[in-house]
Design a protein around this motif. Structure first.
Motif, PDB file in Angstrom:
ATOM      1  N   VAL A 121      -6.141   4.198   0.731  1.00  0.00           N
ATOM      2  CA  VAL A 121      -5.884   2.812   0.340  1.00  0.00           C
ATOM      3  C   VAL A 121      -4.553   2.349   0.921  1.00  0.00           C
ATOM      4  N   ALA A 122      -3.520   3.177   0.775  1.00  0.00           N
ATOM      5  CA  ALA A 122      -2.204   2.815   1.315  1.00  0.00           C
ATOM      6  C   ALA A 122      -2.218   2.770   2.837  1.00  0.00           C
ATOM      7  N   MET A 123      -3.022   3.629   3.447  1.00  0.00           N
ATOM      8  CA  MET A 123      -3.092   3.647   4.902  1.00  0.00           C
ATOM      9  C   MET A 123      -3.733   2.368   5.435  1.00  0.00           C
ATOM     10  N   LYS A 124      -4.822   1.946   4.837  1.00  0.00           N
ATOM     11  CA  LYS A 124      -5.560   0.779   5.333  1.00  0.00           C
ATOM     12  C   LYS A 124      -4.964  -0.546   4.883  1.00  0.00           C
ATOM     13  N   LEU A 125      -4.213  -0.529   3.761  1.00  0.00           N
ATOM     14  CA  LEU A 125      -3.683  -1.745   3.161  1.00  0.00           C
ATOM     15  C   LEU A 125      -4.844  -2.660   2.759  1.00  0.00           C
ATOM     16  N   GLU A 126      -4.873  -3.895   3.200  1.00  0.00           N
ATOM     17  CA  GLU A 126      -5.958  -4.823   2.889  1.00  0.00           C
ATOM     18  C   GLU A 126      -6.084  -5.089   1.384  1.00  0.00           C
ATOM     19  N   ASP A 127      -7.269  -5.570   0.962  1.00  0.00           N
ATOM     20  CA  ASP A 127      -7.448  -6.052  -0.410  1.00  0.00           C
ATOM     21  C   ASP A 127      -7.246  -4.964  -1.462  1.00  0.00           C
ATOM     22  N   LYS A 128      -7.746  -3.754  -1.205  1.00  0.00           N
ATOM     23  CA  LYS A 128      -7.603  -2.693  -2.204  1.00  0.00           C
ATOM     24  C   LYS A 128      -6.140  -2.376  -2.469  1.00  0.00           C
ATOM     25  N   ALA A 129      -5.341  -2.375  -1.429  1.00  0.00           N
ATOM     26  CA  ALA A 129      -3.911  -2.106  -1.615  1.00  0.00           C
ATOM     27  C   ALA A 129      -3.258  -3.235  -2.405  1.00  0.00           C
TER      28      ALA A 129
ATOM     29  N   ASP B 106       1.427 -14.344   0.829  1.00  0.00           N
ATOM     30  CA  ASP B 106       0.180 -15.100   0.901  1.00  0.00           C
ATOM     31  C   ASP B 106      -0.971 -14.098   0.861  1.00  0.00           C
ATOM     32  N   LYS B 107      -2.189 -14.597   0.872  1.00  0.00           N
ATOM     33  CA  LYS B 107      -3.347 -13.723   0.682  1.00  0.00           C
ATOM     34  C   LYS B 107      -3.565 -12.744   1.830  1.00  0.00           C
ATOM     35  N   GLU B 108      -2.932 -12.975   2.972  1.00  0.00           N
ATOM     36  CA  GLU B 108      -3.076 -12.072   4.110  1.00  0.00           C
ATOM     37  C   GLU B 108      -1.916 -11.085   4.214  1.00  0.00           C
ATOM     38  N   SER B 109      -0.926 -11.254   3.359  1.00  0.00           N
ATOM     39  CA  SER B 109       0.276 -10.415   3.435  1.00  0.00           C
ATOM     40  C   SER B 109       0.095  -9.116   2.659  1.00  0.00           C
ATOM     41  N   ASN B 110       1.101  -8.267   2.762  1.00  0.00           N
ATOM     42  CA  ASN B 110       1.184  -7.051   1.958  1.00  0.00           C
ATOM     43  C   ASN B 110       2.500  -7.075   1.195  1.00  0.00           C
ATOM     44  N   THR B 111       2.510  -6.459   0.044  1.00  0.00           N
ATOM     45  CA  THR B 111       3.755  -6.397  -0.719  1.00  0.00           C
ATOM     46  C   THR B 111       4.699  -5.381  -0.084  1.00  0.00           C
ATOM     47  N   ILE B 112       5.977  -5.494  -0.416  1.00  0.00           N
ATOM     48  CA  ILE B 112       6.954  -4.520   0.079  1.00  0.00           C
ATOM     49  C   ILE B 112       6.612  -3.130  -0.455  1.00  0.00           C
ATOM     50  N   GLY B 113       6.205  -3.049  -1.706  1.00  0.00           N
ATOM     51  CA  GLY B 113       5.836  -1.755  -2.277  1.00  0.00           C
ATOM     52  C   GLY B 113       4.674  -1.114  -1.546  1.00  0.00           C
ATOM     53  N   SER B 114       3.643  -1.905  -1.236  1.00  0.00           N
ATOM     54  CA  SER B 114       2.489  -1.330  -0.545  1.00  0.00           C
ATOM     55  C   SER B 114       2.851  -0.904   0.871  1.00  0.00           C
ATOM     56  N   LEU B 115       3.764  -1.623   1.527  1.00  0.00           N
ATOM     57  CA  LEU B 115       4.209  -1.221   2.859  1.00  0.00           C
ATOM     58  C   LEU B 115       4.974   0.088   2.811  1.00  0.00           C
ATOM     59  N   MET B 116       5.758   0.292   1.749  1.00  0.00           N
ATOM     60  CA  MET B 116       6.473   1.553   1.617  1.00  0.00           C
ATOM     61  C   MET B 116       5.498   2.723   1.446  1.00  0.00           C
ATOM     62  N   LEU B 117       4.478   2.518   0.612  1.00  0.00           N
ATOM     63  CA  LEU B 117       3.497   3.590   0.427  1.00  0.00           C
ATOM     64  C   LEU B 117       2.672   3.793   1.704  1.00  0.00           C
ATOM     65  N   HIS B 118       2.471   2.727   2.452  1.00  0.00           N
ATOM     66  CA  HIS B 118       1.792   2.826   3.745  1.00  0.00           C
ATOM     67  C   HIS B 118       2.571   3.725   4.702  1.00  0.00           C
ATOM     68  N   LEU B 119       3.888   3.637   4.679  1.00  0.00           N
ATOM     69  CA  LEU B 119       4.711   4.484   5.540  1.00  0.00           C
ATOM     70  C   LEU B 119       4.546   5.950   5.170  1.00  0.00           C
ATOM     71  N   ALA B 120       4.539   6.249   3.888  1.00  0.00           N
ATOM     72  CA  ALA B 120       4.317   7.629   3.449  1.00  0.00           C
ATOM     73  C   ALA B 120       2.938   8.111   3.890  1.00  0.00           C
ATOM     74  N   ALA B 121       1.933   7.245   3.769  1.00  0.00           N
ATOM     75  CA  ALA B 121       0.572   7.610   4.181  1.00  0.00           C
ATOM     76  C   ALA B 121       0.502   7.883   5.677  1.00  0.00           C
ATOM     77  N   THR B 122       1.207   7.094   6.459  1.00  0.00           N
ATOM     78  CA  THR B 122       1.232   7.296   7.908  1.00  0.00           C
ATOM     79  C   THR B 122       1.808   8.665   8.249  1.00  0.00           C
ATOM     80  N   GLU B 123       2.880   9.036   7.576  1.00  0.00           N
ATOM     81  CA  GLU B 123       3.471  10.355   7.830  1.00  0.00           C
ATOM     82  C   GLU B 123       2.497  11.469   7.455  1.00  0.00           C
ATOM     83  N   VAL B 124       1.757  11.286   6.368  1.00  0.00           N
ATOM     84  CA  VAL B 124       0.794  12.299   5.937  1.00  0.00           C
ATOM     85  C   VAL B 124      -0.328  12.466   6.959  1.00  0.00           C
ATOM     86  N   VAL B 125      -0.857  11.358   7.483  1.00  0.00           N
ATOM     87  CA  VAL B 125      -1.960  11.490   8.430  1.00  0.00           C
ATOM     88  C   VAL B 125      -1.504  12.180   9.718  1.00  0.00           C
TER      89      VAL B 125
END
Length: 209
Positions: A127-135, A86-105
């Motif tokens: 972008v991957a860290m914050k997720l949201e619309d840009k992600a 839905d419009k508030e969700s994140n894709t599985i791909g973006s969540l995976m990149l978010h995990l990599a971003a978390t490790e980097v920070v």
């Protein structure tokens, strides 16, 4: 406050062994040589060659949860990795990149004592860290191998930096604004993988057949 930090370092340096059993766990002295129980088997959690004992154990846990994320999503197509529930969700791909971003920070926070991403990492990972619309707009169209490569690149940096450090460093690292030692910070990275692995499972089960 300063006395507490000195006392903690003295406490760590005075501990000679760690014991598993009878509910006791003591942290080894820096340089203590523990048996390597993780030697190529992803399901063996424990010290690894090339790392101090506690750091090696942490790395084995990081590798395990990362492997879990990759394996669970291994059969998903690009379209399924891009599925948006839905419009508030994140894709599985973006969540995976978010995990990599978390490790980097957390690399920047703990290895380089920065308050946030370095400027170069901020450009690459924010972008991957914050997720949201840009992600939702930008992170799409990538096969699983894209995310696996991101994990591998980030983890290689984590391991290279961890090899330069010891268990005393892992138990230190309080910051001014949040009193977490380095072990707690990196445990947070580990549980972040596990947390979003559960979220990915929920999304994957709702992908239209």
């Amino acid at each position: 406050m300063e006395e507490n930090k000195v006392d903690r370092r003295k406490f760590v340096s005075d501990l000679a062994l760690y014991t598993i059993g009878a509910g006791a766990l003591a942290v080894p002295k820096p340089g203590f040589s523990a048996p390597v129980v993780y030697a190529g088997n992803i399901n063996h959690i424990g010290p690894q060659a090339g790392f101090s004992p506690q750091i090696g154990t942490l790395i084995s846990m990081l590798d395990w949860v990362t492997n879990s994320v990759i394996n669970y999503n291994s059969k998903l197509t690009v379209e399924q990795l891009d599925y948006l529930h839905d419009k508030e969700s994140n894709t599985i791909g973006s969540l995976m990149l978010h995990l990599a971003a978390t490790e980097v920070v957390y690399q920047d926070l703990t290895f380089h004592n920065l308050p946030d991403f370095s400027p170069a990492n901020k450009d690459k990972w924010e972008v991957a860290m914050k997720l949201e619309d840009k992600a939702r707009e930008q992170i799409k169209g990538n096969p699983l191998s894209y995310y696996k490569d991101a994990f591998a690149e980030v983890r290689a940096t984590t391991k290279a930096e961890m090899k330069k450090r010891d268990d005393a460093w892992l138990l230190s690292g309080e910051t001014k604004d949040w009193d977490w030692n380095n072990y707690c910070k990196w445990f947070h990275v580990t549980e972040h993988y596990a947390n979003h692995r559960g979220q990915m499972t929920w999304y994957a089960k709702r992908i239209p057949k």
